[in-house]
Structures are given as structure tokens and as C-alpha cells.
Design a protein around this motif. Structure first.
Motif: not given
Length: 588
Positions: A205-214, A235-243, A333-339
Motif C-alpha cells: 500500500a505504501e508503494v502504490l499510494n506513493a505512485g503518480k502513474k500506476v 481506486a488507483l486510477a490505474s489502467p488494467i493491462v492483461k496477459t 481499504p489501505m489504498l488512497q483513492t485518487r482524484t
């Protein structure tokens, strides 16, 4: 009637919940077949035409159901034929038990007919690998083999000499003291999902919350965690890439996904991997490092049930060894929701443009038929819970980009082994496992020809599989690989006459249609899918349609040009196809 070892094996398989064995008999397993016969009311034996298909069927059954797949073959050549399908199971990490025969113990080592030391042959493919030499080993070794297959999600192998197969299960020819038999109550088939440790989750959670482009990269290990993957990505405003094997994890039309990655992937997925500063890998150890962030570019969090797979491709800042669904539930629940959703929005726009370009390639006016149009017709006509199986080759490209995961749809192919020919056996096994669902094998002419006799297996077992053949009369993927290496194609196209596999389907007693006119294609597909029994559509497609990568790299373009300068034999037709594709893309 005295119980023999073959029957003891059958009983123990039933107690483990096994209800189907795929295989081909022979004199090397007659004793086992007698044991299966005695339990035929509960244990079904699906007779195939080639042992390789039996192993693929067991692998496909295990992939689709999550249960143990079981295949059987005779001694010598039969056991050898299983290997390709078993390596598919091993490399894609699915549980399969292989059962083979062996010559009588009294002749072993005497160069007897078909004497092949299968324990030596199988020592690389099987995590548990044993020749049973004493009836007193039953049923304990069956338990150990199955536990290894299920716990390690891999292949286990038992081979039985002929004399041991028919020996009384109570016999002890060596008068050895038995180590004791396990209880005969039904064993536990699987362990509860493994949760993550709080310390591992806190670091993740610490690493993911610190990221800007997840960005998220999800594989088939996240199957069953669709809701959790989508919630974390949102929550991370992250695109999902699939194998590619993970294509079924989230819907292709969901706004959070940009599609696949790699040679068969999408341009947006590839480009966002080049830009992201944080990568969350879930249920995958994606093997193609050149498509991942460059070392030092992104901080990596990896979630995988198998800790040995973590950190194989990139240095990992936070490792979470746990079940994907539970880990994501605990992490959310440990992630900070991105604006700030600008990174996601950028690649959503690129994804929309990519999809429009792909739709433009599904051109119904092209003659010869564009393979993209063929798979689009299948995609449009198939049910919302259809299962699509696929072979390796150019057909994997078309399926990856034009078969849409939505609703309850699924998609399976040989992932890490990338072998030819599993598409039809997979479909037969999955149709057996899910008789009420539509199961479609999307295969090339090369892969189908290798194990085409199994269409007759589907007819004989009344399994209504649908087979769609992308027929370019060539080994298309090998053709393009030669060109990408900078060489003109050589020895990859078949001579005329072109095969008519529809005639074979009709000769087997199934539905068969040959399609060469694009106007006839949608109707033929719909009619085949509506047919109550096995059906096949053999469609002639443009043999010069290139499976272009999502993003053409300089080296690829350079080698492509070199191949033409050296005398590519079909360069005019190839250039025409590429130009037509680009025109359609620009019009989209």
C-alpha cells in the motif's frame, strides 16, 4: 471378484472426485482398463484418437474447471505421445495426473518390445513420478501423486507394469512391511485460499499510494478476482493491462482496461508500460521483459500465490505471497483513492482509438476474407457465456484482439508452451465439463490438421463443440516470424489443392460448411453455432494478412524491409494487405 490394482486405482480416483479419464487403451494398460471398466458407472473413459489429444483434453479440463485432469496411455509410444500436452499443463501450472503402462517387471531391462523407461522420460515434466512395483503401494501413492498435482498445480505421473496392474491389491510379493495406508475417507480436494500478511500489505500500500502513474498487469492467476481487480484499479486510477492467458480476468469492453501486452497486445498497453512509474502485477510472471518497464523506471508490487514466481522479471519493492482475490480485498481499504485520473484518461482515449482501428480491420468487403472479419463474426454470434479455445499461431493474434470478453465469456490457449493443436482437444474437454455452454474452437488449418481425428471423437461422444478454422493454407505465424527476422519466407505454405475440412466434418457425421465468399460468412457462422451437434466452418482467409504488433519497433521494420529486399516471394500481395489495413485504420 477379487479387487485388482487397476480397480484400486479407479476407486481411489473416484474418492478424489475424478469422474473422467481421457485416453487411448493399449496392451500396456489392459489391467488398468479392466479396473476402469469395473467402475464404468461412475468413472467415464473418453476414448480419443491420439494420446497427445488426451493430454490436451486433461489440461483443458483442468484449466476450465480448476479440478484435476486425468489422462491415460499405454506403454512406449503411447506414453511418449502424452508429453506435449503434459508440458502444456506444467508450463501453464494446472493439475494433471498422467497414468501410463509398463512391461511386466520380469522382462524389464531385457530390451523388450516397447520398453521405454517412462520414469526417466517424465522426470522433467512430472513433479511426482513413480513406477508402482508392489500392490501394497496402493492407494497411498495415488494420494501422494494427486496431492502433488493439486498443491503444486503441475503434472504427476504413475506408471504401472502389466503384472502389477492385474495383481490382487492385497498381494505382497516381496513380503515387505507396509508403511501404513492412509484413511479411506474422501480427501480434501483443495486448501483454503491463502491470505496476505499485514506487513506485506502495508508495504504494498505504501508503494502504490506513493505512485503518480500506476498501472496494473493482471494474469490468469487473478482469475476469480474480477471484482477485486476492478475495485483496486478504480481506486488507483490505474489502467488494467492483461496477459494473453489472463484475457478472461476482466471484460475487454470495461473502461479501465487497455487490453493485452506483448506481440499480440495493444499499442496503448505497450506505451503506458513505457510511461508508468509504479506497476502492480497480479497473478502473473509475464515472461517478455522487453514489454515491461525498463529497470529502474517503475517501482513494482507483485501479488502471487507462488512466492517463487515473485521478482523473476523485475526488481520488486513489495512482494505479497497470497491468493489474488483475498490479497486485493485486504489491500483495497489501505489504498488512497485518487482524484488525479489524468494518466488513466490519457490511455482510455488511446484505447478508444485503438479499438476503432481494430473494428475497421473487420472489413466485410475484403476478398479474400480478412481473418479479423472471421473472428468478428464469431464474436458477434457467440453467446454471452461462450468459451473460446485457441491454437498457437496467427489465430491467437486475431482472437486476442477481436474476441471480446464480456459477461461470462472465457478464453483459453496454450500459454507458456505455445504449442500447436490444443484448441480442439481443449474444446472437447471443456464441452464435456460444461455440457450446457457453447464451446468454440478457433483454430488454424495447421493445428487442426495435426489432431483433426478428434472431431470424430466429439461426434461419437455427442459433444456439440463448434470448430471455426482460419484457413490460410500455411503456417502463418512461422511465415511472419521468418520475415521479421529479415529472411524471405521459405517452406511455410502448403501446395494446392487446399484442404476442405468441411468435407471431413460431414464425413464424421457433423455439420460442415466451406466458406470462400465473405457475404456467406455471417450466415454460416450462425448456422454452425445453432446446430445441435458438432459443427465446423472451414473459412478461407487472406494468407498474406500480417499479424502486426501493436507498436512496430525499429528493428522489426528494418528486418521486414530486408526480407523484401532479399526477394520475398509474395511481396505484392503482402504490401497490398498491409496498405489496405492502414487505409481502413485511417478511416476509422
Amino acid at each position: 471378484m477379487q479387487e485388482i490394482v487397476g480397480e484400486s486405482l479407479a476407486r481411489r480416483l473416484l474418492e478424489w472426485g475424478v469422474d473422467t479419464i481421457f485416453g487411448l487403451p493399449g496392451d500396456g494398460i489392459n489391467g488398468l482398463m479392466e479396473g476402469f471398466r469395473r467402475q464404468r458407472e461412475k468413472l467415464r473413459f473418453v476414448l480419443v484418437h491420439h494420446e497427445e489429444a488426451a493430454a490436451f483434453m486433461a489440461t483443458g479440463y483442468a484449466k476450465a474447471t480448476g479440478r484435476l485432469g486425468v489422462c491415460a496411455a499405454t506403454s512406449g509410444p503411447g506414453a511418449i505421445h502424452l508429453l506435449n500436452g503434459l508440458y502444456d499443463a506444467k508450463l501453464d501450472r494446472v493439475p494433471v495426473l498422467a497414468i501410463t503402462g509398463m512391461q511386466e517387471t520380469s522382462v524389464l531391462g531385457s530390451y523388450y518390445q516397447q520398453e521405454v523407461q517412462t520414469p526417466l522420460l517424465y522426470q522433467d515434466v512430472a513433479a511426482y513420478n513413480l513406477m508402482v512395483t508392489n500392490p501394497q503401494q496402493m492407494p497411498g501413492v495415488v494420494d501422494i501423486a494427486i496431492r502433488n498435482a493439486l498443491a503444486k498445480r503441475t503434472v504427476a505421473h504413475l506408471t504401472f507394469p502389466n503384472d502389477v496392474q492385474v495383481a490382487a491389491v492385497s498381494e505382497d510379493p516381496y513380503r515387505h512391511v507396509s508403511p501404513g495406508k492412509p484413511p479411506m475417507s474422501s480427501p480434501v480436494l483443495s486448501q483454503p485460499p491463502v491470505p496476505a500478511s499485514q506487513a506485506e500489505l502495508a508495504r504494498a500500500a505504501e508503494v502504490l499510494n506513493a505512485g503518480k502513474k500506476v498501472a496494473m498487469l493482471v494474469g490468469v492467476g487473478a482469475r476469480g478476482a474480477r471484482d477485486e481487480v476492478l475495485a483496486v484499479a478504480d481506486a488507483l486510477a490505474s489502467p488494467i493491462v492483461k496477459t494473453l492467458p489472463g484475457k478472461l480476468v476482466v471484460p475487454d469492453d470495461h473502461p479501465l482496461t487497455t487490453g493485452g501486452l506483448g506481440l499480440l497486445g495493444t499499442k496503448p498497453s505497450e506505451e503506458l508500460m513505457e510511461e508508468c512509474d509504479t506497476l502492480l502485477m497480479v497473478g502473473t510472471s509475464f515472461p517478455y521483459g522487453k514489454y515491461l518497464p525498463s529497470p529502474g523506471q517503475a517501482k513494482v508490487v507483485q501479488i502471487d500465490l507462488d512466492a517463487s514466481l515473485i521478482g523473476m522479471r523485475l526488481p520488486v519493492e513489495a512482494a505479497v505471497a497470497a491468493d489474488a482475490r483475498l490479497a486485493l480485498q485486504q489491500l483495497l481499504p489501505m489504498l488512497q483513492t485518487r482524484t488525479d485520473r489524468s494518466f488513466l484518461s490519457k490511455y482510455q482515449a488511446e484505447r478508444d482509438a485503438w479499438r476503432s482501428a481494430m473494428v475497421a480491420l473487420q472489413d466485410p468487403s475484403r476478398d479474400p476474407i480478412a481473418p479479423q472479419y472471421l473472428i468478428s463474426c464469431v464474436d458477434e454470434a457467440a453467446t454471452s457465456d461462450a468459451i473460446l479455445t485457441c491454437d498457437s499461431g496467427t489465430i491467437a493474434t486475431w482472437a486476442a484482439r477481436h474476441w471480446t470478453i464480456r459477461g461470462g465469456r472465457e478464453f483459453y490457449l496454450s500459454g507458456n508452451l505455445a504449442t500447436m493443436a490444443p484448441g480442439l482437444p481443449y474444446a472437447i474437454a471443456m464441452q464435456h465439463a460444461y455440457p450446457g455452454r457453447q464451446v468454440i474452437a478457433f483454430v488454424g488449418d495447421g493445428g487442426f490438421a495435426m489432431l483433426m481425428a478428434e472431431f470424430l471423437t466429439a461426434v461419437r461422444h455427442e459433444l456439440p463443440v463448434k470448430v471455426i478454422i482460419n484457413n490460410n493454407n500455411a503456417y502463418g505465424e512461422i511465415l511472419w516470424e521468418q520475415i521479421i527476422l529479415g529472411y524471405p519466407e521459405y517452406a511455410v505454405r502448403h501446395r494446392q489443392p487446399e484442404a476442405d475440412f468441411a468435407a471431413w466434418a460431414r464425413a464424421c457425421g457433423g455439420y460442415g460448411a466451406k466458406v470462400t465468399d465473405p457475404k456467406a460468412l455471417p450466415g454460416a457462422i450462425r448456422e454452425a453455432l445453432a446446430h445441435p451437434g458438432p459443427a465446423l466452418v472451414d473459412c478461407d482467409v487472406n494468407p498474406n494478412e500480417p499479424p502486426m504488433p501493436g507498436k512496430v519497433r525499429y528493428e522489426q521494420a528494418k528486418h521486414f524491409t530486408e526480407a523484401f529486399l532479399r526477394g520475398q516471394p509474395h511481396k505484392v500481395a503482402t504490401v497490398t494487405s498491409v496498405a489496405r489495413d492502414k487505409i481502413n485504420e485511417m478511416r476509422s
